[in-house]
Design a protein around this motif. Structure first.
Motif, PDB file in Angstrom:
ATOM      1  N   LEU A   6       0.848  -1.186   0.000  1.00 25.40           N
ATOM      2  CA  LEU A   6       0.000   0.000   0.000  1.00 25.40           C
ATOM      3  C   LEU A   6       0.887   1.241   0.000  1.00 25.40           C
ATOM      4  O   LEU A   6       1.914   1.275   0.669  1.00 25.40           O
ATOM      5  CB  LEU A   6      -0.886   0.018   1.247  1.00 25.40           C
ATOM      6  CG  LEU A   6      -1.849  -1.159   1.424  1.00 25.40           C
ATOM      7  CD1 LEU A   6      -2.602  -1.026   2.744  1.00 25.40           C
ATOM      8  CD2 LEU A   6      -2.817  -1.266   0.264  1.00 25.40           C
ATOM      9  N   ASP A   7       0.453   2.257  -0.762  1.00 24.35           N
ATOM     10  CA  ASP A   7       1.192   3.511  -0.702  1.00 24.35           C
ATOM     11  C   ASP A   7       0.811   4.206   0.611  1.00 24.35           C
ATOM     12  O   ASP A   7      -0.116   3.765   1.313  1.00 24.35           O
ATOM     13  CB  ASP A   7       0.943   4.378  -1.942  1.00 24.35           C
ATOM     14  CG  ASP A   7      -0.473   4.927  -2.064  1.00 24.35           C
ATOM     15  OD1 ASP A   7      -1.094   5.267  -1.028  1.00 24.35           O
ATOM     16  OD2 ASP A   7      -0.954   5.043  -3.201  1.00 24.35           O
ATOM     17  N   PRO A   8       1.490   5.265   0.989  1.00 29.27           N
ATOM     18  CA  PRO A   8       1.224   5.890   2.295  1.00 29.27           C
ATOM     19  C   PRO A   8      -0.233   6.311   2.515  1.00 29.27           C
ATOM     20  O   PRO A   8      -0.765   6.124   3.614  1.00 29.27           O
ATOM     21  CB  PRO A   8       2.170   7.094   2.315  1.00 29.27           C
ATOM     22  CG  PRO A   8       3.306   6.673   1.446  1.00 29.27           C
ATOM     23  CD  PRO A   8       2.676   5.860   0.338  1.00 29.27           C
ATOM     24  N   GLU A   9      -0.885   6.856   1.503  1.00 31.48           N
ATOM     25  CA  GLU A   9      -2.289   7.262   1.669  1.00 31.48           C
ATOM     26  C   GLU A   9      -3.200   6.047   1.773  1.00 31.48           C
ATOM     27  O   GLU A   9      -4.164   6.057   2.543  1.00 31.48           O
ATOM     28  CB  GLU A   9      -2.736   8.183   0.529  1.00 31.48           C
ATOM     29  CG  GLU A   9      -2.294   9.620   0.712  1.00 31.48           C
ATOM     30  CD  GLU A   9      -2.797  10.216   2.026  1.00 31.48           C
ATOM     31  OE1 GLU A   9      -4.025  10.355   2.224  1.00 31.48           O
ATOM     32  OE2 GLU A   9      -1.952  10.558   2.879  1.00 31.48           O
ATOM     33  N   GLU A  10      -2.919   5.012   0.991  1.00 29.59           N
ATOM     34  CA  GLU A  10      -3.703   3.777   1.107  1.00 29.59           C
ATOM     35  C   GLU A  10      -3.534   3.166   2.499  1.00 29.59           C
ATOM     36  O   GLU A  10      -4.509   2.703   3.109  1.00 29.59           O
ATOM     37  CB  GLU A  10      -3.273   2.758   0.049  1.00 29.59           C
ATOM     38  CG  GLU A  10      -3.667   3.120  -1.363  1.00 29.59           C
ATOM     39  CD  GLU A  10      -3.081   2.178  -2.393  1.00 29.59           C
ATOM     40  OE1 GLU A  10      -3.767   1.915  -3.411  1.00 29.59           O
ATOM     41  OE2 GLU A  10      -1.936   1.692  -2.196  1.00 29.59           O
ATOM     42  N   GLU A  11      -2.316   3.186   3.006  1.00 32.26           N
ATOM     43  CA  GLU A  11      -2.039   2.649   4.344  1.00 32.26           C
ATOM     44  C   GLU A  11      -2.783   3.454   5.409  1.00 32.26           C
ATOM     45  O   GLU A  11      -3.371   2.893   6.336  1.00 32.26           O
ATOM     46  CB  GLU A  11      -0.535   2.665   4.618  1.00 32.26           C
ATOM     47  CG  GLU A  11      -0.139   2.063   5.947  1.00 32.26           C
ATOM     48  CD  GLU A  11      -0.256   0.553   6.001  1.00 32.26           C
ATOM     49  OE1 GLU A  11      -0.468   0.034   7.112  1.00 32.26           O
ATOM     50  OE2 GLU A  11      -0.142  -0.111   4.943  1.00 32.26           O
ATOM     51  N   ARG A  12      -2.780   4.766   5.263  1.00 33.18           N
ATOM     52  CA  ARG A  12      -3.484   5.629   6.208  1.00 33.18           C
ATOM     53  C   ARG A  12      -4.984   5.346   6.183  1.00 33.18           C
ATOM     54  O   ARG A  12      -5.627   5.205   7.228  1.00 33.18           O
ATOM     55  CB  ARG A  12      -3.213   7.097   5.870  1.00 33.18           C
ATOM     56  CG  ARG A  12      -3.787   8.090   6.858  1.00 33.18           C
ATOM     57  CD  ARG A  12      -3.276   9.500   6.581  1.00 33.18           C
ATOM     58  NE  ARG A  12      -3.942  10.125   5.466  1.00 33.18           N
ATOM     59  CZ  ARG A  12      -4.995  10.944   5.572  1.00 33.18           C
ATOM     60  NH1 ARG A  12      -5.488  11.241   6.762  1.00 33.18           N
ATOM     61  NH2 ARG A  12      -5.550  11.467   4.512  1.00 33.18           N
TER      62      ARG A  12
END
Length: 150
Positions: A6-12
């Motif tokens: 996951l990219d950082p926004e997806e992870e968030r």
């Protein structure tokens, strides 16, 4: 695609969604129990019965709609039966299962609890989501639910 990190926004987003999935049912349950004496599971069972044809459902179907295990739905239905809010009967066409039927008293209890659940839902969720996001978020979440049901 499944093993792509996951990219950082997806992870968030994913972590926030996980917290909502854990925290929201507990918060709604606490609010309902405190204000009405009903648990969230009991409310959901009464709600699904109220929306069903003739206000009755097979207990296994009720479990599926309520996202409860068969053993858990049996305990909830038994508790509601003891209070006189639900009746159980054996279906004529298949004596292996049972049907839960909402009583008039149970429907009245659901109607009395609805304003408290509505207030909790507004305070806990709806007041924190922008009006412009409600429809697109509903579309996205319904898509996830539909995919999960496949």
């Amino acid at each position: 695609m499944a093993d792509v990190p996951l990219d950082p926004e997806e992870e968030r987003f994913w972590r926030a969604l996980q917290r909502v999935m854990v925290m929201l049912p507990k918060a709604l349950d606490d609010d309902l129990v405190r204000s009405t004496g009903l648990t969230l599971s009991e409310y959901v069972v009464l709600m699904h019965l109220s929306e069903a044809a003739d206000r009755e459902l097979r207990v296994t179907d009720l479990a599926s709609l309520s996202a409860l295990s068969v053993s858990r739905i049996s305990r909830v239905v038994d508790a509601l039966t003891k209070r006189g809010w639900v009746r159980k009967r054996r279906p004529a066409e298949d004596a292996r299962g049972s049907v839960a039927c909402l009583t008039a008293e149970g429907f009245g209890r659901l109607e009395a609890a609805y304003p408290f659940l509505l207030s909790s839902a507004r305070r806990r969720v709806m007041d924190h989501v922008g009006d412009d996001l409600i429809s697109p978020l509903a579309d996205q979440l319904e898509g996830v639910v539909n995919h999960l049901g496949e």
